[in-house]
Design a protein around this motif. Sequence first.
Motif, PDB file in Angstrom:
ATOM      1  N   SER A  43      -4.073  -8.169  -3.550  1.00  0.00           N
ATOM      2  CA  SER A  43      -4.161  -6.495  -3.496  1.00  0.00           C
ATOM      3  C   SER A  43      -4.375  -5.668  -2.892  1.00  0.00           C
ATOM      4  CB  SER A  43      -5.451  -6.031  -5.185  1.00  0.00           C
ATOM      5  OG  SER A  43      -6.547  -6.031  -4.783  1.00  0.00           O
ATOM      6  N   VAL A  52       9.512   4.232  -4.669  1.00  0.00           N
ATOM      7  CA  VAL A  52       8.568   2.990  -4.675  1.00  0.00           C
ATOM      8  C   VAL A  52       9.384   2.082  -4.872  1.00  0.00           C
ATOM      9  CG1 VAL A  52       7.377   1.939  -6.597  1.00  0.00           C
ATOM     10  CG2 VAL A  52       6.140   3.834  -5.899  1.00  0.00           C
ATOM     11  N   ASN A  85       2.557   1.894  -3.666  1.00  0.00           N
ATOM     12  CA  ASN A  85       1.069   2.325  -4.414  1.00  0.00           C
ATOM     13  C   ASN A  85       1.332   3.615  -3.905  1.00  0.00           C
ATOM     14  OD1 ASN A  85       0.790  -0.225  -5.551  1.00  0.00           O
ATOM     15  ND2 ASN A  85      -1.061  -0.870  -3.929  1.00  0.00           N
ATOM     16  N   SER A 145       0.325  -1.043   0.130  1.00  0.00           N
ATOM     17  CA  SER A 145      -0.087  -0.113   0.122  1.00  0.00           C
ATOM     18  C   SER A 145       0.608   1.045  -0.170  1.00  0.00           C
ATOM     19  CB  SER A 145      -0.854   0.362   1.295  1.00  0.00           C
ATOM     20  OG  SER A 145      -1.253  -1.295   1.021  1.00  0.00           O
TER      21      SER A 145
END
Length: 79
Positions: A79, A60, A49, A46
């Motif tokens: 996900s 990232v 993201n 998360s």
Amino acid sequence: MRIDPDFVIWGALFSVCRTHKNIQMAGYASEKLLELEPKHHGGYVSFSNVYAGAGKWQDVERVRTKMKNKGVAKDPGWS
């Protein structure tokens, strides 16, 4: 707070930060999530993201590398 925040409370704060694109506070909430559940892949994925949504690709990569170094893997199809 009168109680110590747990994984659920930090997760709720993280979700709100992600919705409102508050990267700094999302980072703080993510750190707390990972302190409570260091082997839970959701915190890493998360947070990476959030960085991806902000176009911070080096961050990232840093989060994903940290996840890999700690031996945490995302389950396929989740996900």
